[in-house]
Design an enzyme around this catalytic site. Structure first.
Site, PDB file in Angstrom:
ATOM      1  N   ASP A 266      -4.478  -4.511 -18.682  1.00 22.04           N
ATOM      2  CA  ASP A 266      -3.343  -3.462 -19.059  1.00 22.04           C
ATOM      3  C   ASP A 266      -3.633  -3.031 -20.699  1.00 22.04           C
ATOM      4  OD1 ASP A 266      -2.114  -4.129 -16.591  1.00 22.04           O
ATOM      5  OD2 ASP A 266      -0.808  -5.570 -17.290  1.00 22.04           O
TER       6      ASP A 266
ATOM      7  N   ASN B 199      -5.607   2.599 -13.099  1.00 18.93           N
ATOM      8  CA  ASN B 199      -4.477   1.674 -12.826  1.00 18.93           C
ATOM      9  C   ASN B 199      -3.217   2.179 -12.636  1.00 18.93           C
ATOM     10  OD1 ASN B 199      -3.459  -0.863 -11.442  1.00 18.93           O
ATOM     11  ND2 ASN B 199      -3.130  -1.657 -13.670  1.00 18.93           N
TER      12      ASN B 199
ATOM     13  N   ILE C 171     -10.888  -6.974 -12.506  1.00 20.33           N
ATOM     14  CA  ILE C 171     -12.234  -6.136 -12.054  1.00 20.33           C
ATOM     15  C   ILE C 171     -13.344  -6.697 -12.960  1.00 20.33           C
ATOM     16  CG2 ILE C 171     -13.134  -3.828 -12.024  1.00 20.33           C
ATOM     17  CD1 ILE C 171     -11.029  -4.410 -10.092  1.00 20.33           C
TER      18      ILE C 171
ATOM     19  N   GLU D  95       6.269   6.308  -9.355  1.00 22.06           N
ATOM     20  CA  GLU D  95       4.808   6.038  -8.888  1.00 22.06           C
ATOM     21  C   GLU D  95       4.219   6.917  -7.657  1.00 22.06           C
ATOM     22  OE1 GLU D  95       4.140   1.360 -10.089  1.00 22.06           O
ATOM     23  OE2 GLU D  95       4.559   1.874  -7.979  1.00 22.06           O
TER      24      GLU D  95
ATOM     25  N   GLY E  68       0.797  -1.217   0.041  1.00 22.47           N
ATOM     26  CA  GLY E  68      -0.025  -0.032  -0.103  1.00 22.47           C
ATOM     27  C   GLY E  68       0.869   1.310  -0.151  1.00 22.47           C
ATOM     28  N   SER E  69       2.049   1.110  -0.542  1.00 26.34           N
ATOM     29  CA  SER E  69       2.853   2.372  -0.497  1.00 26.34           C
ATOM     30  C   SER E  69       2.101   3.462  -1.485  1.00 26.34           C
ATOM     31  CB  SER E  69       4.322   2.092  -0.952  1.00 26.34           C
ATOM     32  OG  SER E  69       4.495   1.657  -2.244  1.00 26.34           O
ATOM     33  N   ASN E  70       1.438   3.004  -2.596  1.00 23.96           N
ATOM     34  CA  ASN E  70       1.035   3.959  -3.407  1.00 23.96           C
ATOM     35  C   ASN E  70      -0.444   4.681  -2.770  1.00 23.96           C
ATOM     36  OD1 ASN E  70       2.097   4.246  -6.313  1.00 23.96           O
ATOM     37  ND2 ASN E  70       2.511   2.197  -5.842  1.00 23.96           N
TER      38      ASN E  70
ATOM     39  N   LEU F  29      -4.515  -7.265  -7.397  1.00 23.41           N
ATOM     40  CA  LEU F  29      -4.188  -8.230  -7.968  1.00 23.41           C
ATOM     41  C   LEU F  29      -5.543  -9.087  -8.601  1.00 23.41           C
ATOM     42  CD1 LEU F  29      -1.162  -9.665  -5.996  1.00 23.41           C
ATOM     43  CD2 LEU F  29      -1.279  -8.128  -8.325  1.00 23.41           C
TER      44      LEU F  29
ATOM     45  N   HIS G 236       0.693   0.767 -13.591  1.00 26.03           N
ATOM     46  CA  HIS G 236       1.569  -0.404 -13.977  1.00 26.03           C
ATOM     47  C   HIS G 236       2.986  -0.070 -13.948  1.00 26.03           C
ATOM     48  CE1 HIS G 236       2.248  -4.424 -15.539  1.00 26.03           C
ATOM     49  NE2 HIS G 236       2.832  -4.027 -16.279  1.00 26.03           N
TER      50      HIS G 236
HETATM   51  C1  GRF Z   1       3.192  -1.003  -7.733  1.00 23.54           C
HETATM   52  O1  GRF Z   1       4.235  -1.254  -8.081  1.00 23.54           O
HETATM   53  C2  GRF Z   1       1.982  -0.928  -8.866  1.00 23.54           C
HETATM   54  O2  GRF Z   1       2.793  -0.451  -9.940  1.00 23.54           O
HETATM   55  C3  GRF Z   1       1.636  -2.285  -8.972  1.00 23.54           C
HETATM   56  O3  GRF Z   1       1.617  -2.940  -7.781  1.00 23.54           O
HETATM   57  C4  GRF Z   1       2.568  -2.160  -6.925  1.00 23.54           C
HETATM   58  C5  GRF Z   1       1.810  -1.818  -5.623  1.00 23.54           C
HETATM   59  O4  GRF Z   1       2.778  -1.481  -4.574  1.00 23.54           O
HETATM   60  N1  GRF Z   1       0.403  -2.246  -9.794  1.00 23.54           N
HETATM   61  P1  GRF Z   1       2.541  -0.811  -3.348  1.00 23.54           P
HETATM   62  O5  GRF Z   1       1.515  -1.946  -2.714  1.00 23.54           O
HETATM   63  O6  GRF Z   1       1.483   0.490  -3.547  1.00 23.54           O
HETATM   64  O7  GRF Z   1       3.623  -0.421  -2.479  1.00 23.54           O
END
Ligand code: GRF
Length: 188
Positions: free
Chosen positions: A144, A101, A87, A173, A12-14, A84, A103
């Site tokens: 994708d 999304n 959808i 990201e 969940g870093s994003n 993962l 990628h």
């Molecule tokens: C990211 O690298 C994103 O591009 C991919 O999954 C990863 C998720 O990373 N779809 P995080 O859980 O947000 O750290």
């Protein structure tokens, strides 16, 4: 106030970067975090940030109850951040042009089923690419394959490992995903 729903399966870093970016923003907020993994780090982030979260399984993703729950929040965007599961079409049809999304490659390169996480970076290194990057795109019925919103590049260095390439990609990201979301919200 724009409502953003995040779907994520992992650390969940994003999601954290998006939450942080919109924290002091009066026009948008993250209203729900959906995950299909009970031990996903993103659920701890939701708890820490006081954001409602929902754990669902593959079957529930297709349920009318789930779609209703999403609709009740009137999301301006549904943001996939490392989610993962595919959808289901019913969600795509209910929220046209509202699901995006990210990628970790320059699509169409290194996309499609099975291409996620370290698999992507491993393949980029094996093919001796000199550049990689990220793609932010709309989600449609094919993996994708939706229209692109933004691509950002970074170099691949000769001594890169999948892990440090992943780290460089994550930095892209965290910078570009929140800003792309903000851009889309401003143009709705
Ligand atoms: C990211 O690298 C994103 O591009 C991919 O999954 C990863 C998720 O990373 N779809 P995080 O859980 O947000 O750290």
């Amino acid at each position: 106030m724009h409502s953003i729903i995040i779907f994520a399966s992992g650390a969940g870093s994003n999601a954290q970067a998006i939450i942080d970016y919109f924290k002091d923003n009066n026009d948008a907020k993250v209203s729900l975090i959906v995950s299909n993994k009970k031990d996903a780090g993103v659920l701890n982030i939701a708890a820490k940030e006081n954001i409602e979260s929902l754990l669902i399984n593959k079957k529930e993703l297709d349920d009318a109850t789930f779609v209703d729950r999403l609709q009740a929040l009137k999301p301006s965007l549904i943001v996939l951040a490392g989610f993962l599961l595919k959808i289901p079409d019913v969600i795509i049809k209910t929220f046209p042009e509202k699901i995006i999304n990210i990628h970790p490659s320059l699509l169409p390169k290194y996309g499609g089923k099975g291409m996620y996480g370290q698999h992507v970076h491993q393949a980029v290194l094996e093919n001796k690419e000199i550049e990689s990057g990220i793609t932010i795109h709309y989600v449609n019925e094919v993996y994708d394959n939706g229209g692109k919103i933004l691509q950002a590049y970074c170099p691949v260095l000769s001594n890169d490992t999948p892990a440090n390439l992943a780290e460089r990609i994550h930095q892209l990201e965290h910078f570009y995903y929140p800003r792309s979301i903000n851009f889309l919200l401003k143009h709705m």
